[in-house]
Design a protein around this motif. Structure first.
Motif, mmCIF file in Angstrom:
data_model
loop_
_atom_site.group_PDB
_atom_site.id
_atom_site.type_symbol
_atom_site.label_atom_id
_atom_site.label_comp_id
_atom_site.label_asym_id
_atom_site.label_seq_id
_atom_site.Cartn_x
_atom_site.Cartn_y
_atom_site.Cartn_z
ATOM 1 N N PRO A 79 3.904 -7.415 2.845
ATOM 2 C CA PRO A 79 4.233 -7.344 4.425
ATOM 3 C C PRO A 79 3.997 -5.832 5.003
ATOM 4 O O PRO A 79 3.919 -5.033 4.045
ATOM 5 N N ASP A 80 3.457 -5.799 6.084
ATOM 6 C CA ASP A 80 3.277 -4.481 6.824
ATOM 7 C C ASP A 80 4.434 -3.418 6.581
ATOM 8 O O ASP A 80 4.047 -2.233 6.495
ATOM 9 N N HIS A 82 6.488 -3.014 4.042
ATOM 10 C CA HIS A 82 6.737 -2.678 2.713
ATOM 11 C C HIS A 82 6.564 -1.537 2.484
ATOM 12 O O HIS A 82 5.548 -0.572 2.809
#
Length: 86
Positions: A79-80, A82
């Motif tokens: 996910p962006d 992370h």
């Protein structure tokens, strides 16, 4: 080939996820004596075979390129927000 930020940590995560994926596909677990080079090449070839990543050109198929390709693969899957992508 542009080095990714946190590439070594991304590679470690890719090997962890890739090993789980390989086990789910019916591959026997890696043994404690398997080198990281063997794990990298095995996971890379499995992902190429399953068409989850694009193969490297044959003349550029070396360990560093495989590591980079696996790190790029996992970076796109995370996910962006992370922590490894920051």
């Amino acid at each position: 080939m542009k080095k990714l930020k946190n590439e070594s940590a991304l590679l470690k995560k890719a090997l962890e996820i890739g090993e789980t994926y390989a086990n789910n596909r019916g591959f026997n677990s890696f043994s404690g004596t398997d080198s990281s080079k063997q794990k990298i090449e095995c996971i890379y070839r499995l992902l190429v075979n399953d068409k989850l990543i694009a193969p490297l050109p044959e003349d550029k198929e070396d360990l560093l390129s495989m590591k980079h390709r696996l790190a790029m693969w996992i970076a796109k899957k995370l996910p962006d927000n992370h922590p490894l992508l920051k």
